[in-house]
Each structure stands twice: as C-alpha cells, then as structure tokens.
Motif scaffolding. Structure first.
Motif, mmCIF file in Angstrom:
data_model
loop_
_atom_site.group_PDB
_atom_site.id
_atom_site.type_symbol
_atom_site.label_atom_id
_atom_site.label_comp_id
_atom_site.label_asym_id
_atom_site.label_seq_id
_atom_site.Cartn_x
_atom_site.Cartn_y
_atom_site.Cartn_z
ATOM 1 N N ILE A 71 45.340 41.503 32.533
ATOM 2 C CA ILE A 71 44.329 41.157 31.532
ATOM 3 C C ILE A 71 44.233 42.243 30.462
ATOM 4 C CG2 ILE A 71 41.862 40.788 31.163
ATOM 5 C CD1 ILE A 71 41.807 39.475 33.940
ATOM 6 N N VAL A 72 44.061 43.480 30.891
ATOM 7 C CA VAL A 72 43.903 44.580 29.942
ATOM 8 C C VAL A 72 45.229 44.887 29.241
ATOM 9 C CG1 VAL A 72 43.324 47.028 29.736
ATOM 10 C CG2 VAL A 72 41.969 45.554 31.198
ATOM 11 N N GLY A 73 46.340 44.843 29.975
ATOM 12 C CA GLY A 73 47.651 45.148 29.397
ATOM 13 C C GLY A 73 48.072 44.153 28.329
ATOM 14 N N GLY A 74 47.755 42.885 28.532
ATOM 15 C CA GLY A 74 48.091 41.880 27.518
ATOM 16 C C GLY A 74 47.407 42.155 26.195
ATOM 17 N N VAL A 75 46.128 42.457 26.247
ATOM 18 C CA VAL A 75 45.387 42.779 25.019
ATOM 19 C C VAL A 75 45.895 44.088 24.419
ATOM 20 C CG1 VAL A 75 43.101 43.364 24.121
ATOM 21 C CG2 VAL A 75 43.345 41.522 25.777
ATOM 22 N N PHE A 76 46.128 45.087 25.263
ATOM 23 C CA PHE A 76 46.573 46.397 24.789
ATOM 24 C C PHE A 76 47.932 46.302 24.098
ATOM 25 C CE2 PHE A 76 48.970 50.323 25.626
ATOM 26 C CZ PHE A 76 48.205 51.206 24.895
ATOM 27 N N PHE A 77 48.906 45.642 24.726
ATOM 28 C CA PHE A 77 50.242 45.554 24.136
ATOM 29 C C PHE A 77 50.259 44.677 22.889
ATOM 30 C CE2 PHE A 77 51.621 46.908 28.450
ATOM 31 C CZ PHE A 77 52.195 48.113 28.044
#
Length: 137
Positions: free
Chosen positions: A16-22
């Motif tokens: 969840i967080v990695g998708g938004v971050f990348f």
C-alpha cells in the motif's frame, strides 16, 4: 483467547505505502525530465533564432529594408547537438522550423517524446518551444 495471525501484514502494508511512494518518485522523475526537455528546446529555439539573424536571408534583408525569405532548418545536426545534447538521448531527434513572413517564429520540437507514466495522458507528449524574431521595418 487466541491471538490473530499477523503474518504477511508487513508485506501488505508495504504494498500500500510502496505503491504510493514509487508513483510519487516516478512522477517527480517524469516532471524533471519534461522540464529539462523544455529548457533544452528553449535553448535550441534561441540558437535557431540567432542563426537565422546572422544568416544572409535575414541580415541582408534587414539592412536593405526588404522582406526576408527564410525557411528550413537554420542549424545543422552538429550545431543542435552542441546546443542541446540532452534532446538526442535514445533515438529521438529534435526538429527546428521557421514559419511566418515578417515576424518569424522559430519552433523547436521533440517528436516522439513520451512521458514515463501514463497518468499524464498526452499532456506531456510532443513538447515544443518557440521564439519570435521580429523584422525591423
């Protein structure tokens, strides 16, 4: 009371967080690439206008108070590579054109440019920059 199984929660949270971050990081890279391309196109259009003013088609006509007949590409590919080497990355080649009669418009464009992320649609594709070259009458 039984404790709930928490295995895999860290991986799920990273997704969840990695998708938004990348997505944010790649959007920053994409906008920076577009800004560098636009700045290089502005530099190429300005170099084209300088070459047009120095070229005999414009300078002799300005001195003689005649209407100049400038057309085509005022810079060679070698001169373009010197002014804006970034625009030749990959298999892309910028174009430079002169349009108008009297006040000329020199336009530099980058056909084939495609943004990295599809979230922009076609808003960032085919960037171009232009400068006007007035004729002293």
């Amino acid at each position: 009371m039984r404790k709930l199984d928490q295995r895999g929660m860290a991986a799920w949270e990273f997704c969840i967080v990695g998708g938004v971050f990348f997505t944010l990081i790649f959007a920053i890279f994409d906008l920076a690439l577009y800004a560098i391309t636009m700045q290089s196109l502005r530099a190429l259009a300005n170099a084209g206008s300088r070459a047009t003013m120095i070229n005999a088609c414009y300078m002799d006509a300005a001195i003689g108070k005649k209407t100049p007949t400038c057309s085509g590409d005022p810079l060679s590919d070698t001169a373009k590579r010197t002014v804006a080497p970034f625009l030749f990355s990959g298999s892309l080649t910028p174009t430079l054109s002169i349009t108008g009669a009297g006040p000329y418009t020199i336009t530099a464009s980058q056909p084939g440019y495609i943004a990295l992320l599809p979230i922009w649609g076609t808003a960032l594709n085919a960037p171009s920059a232009s400068t006007k070259l007035p004729f002293p009458g």
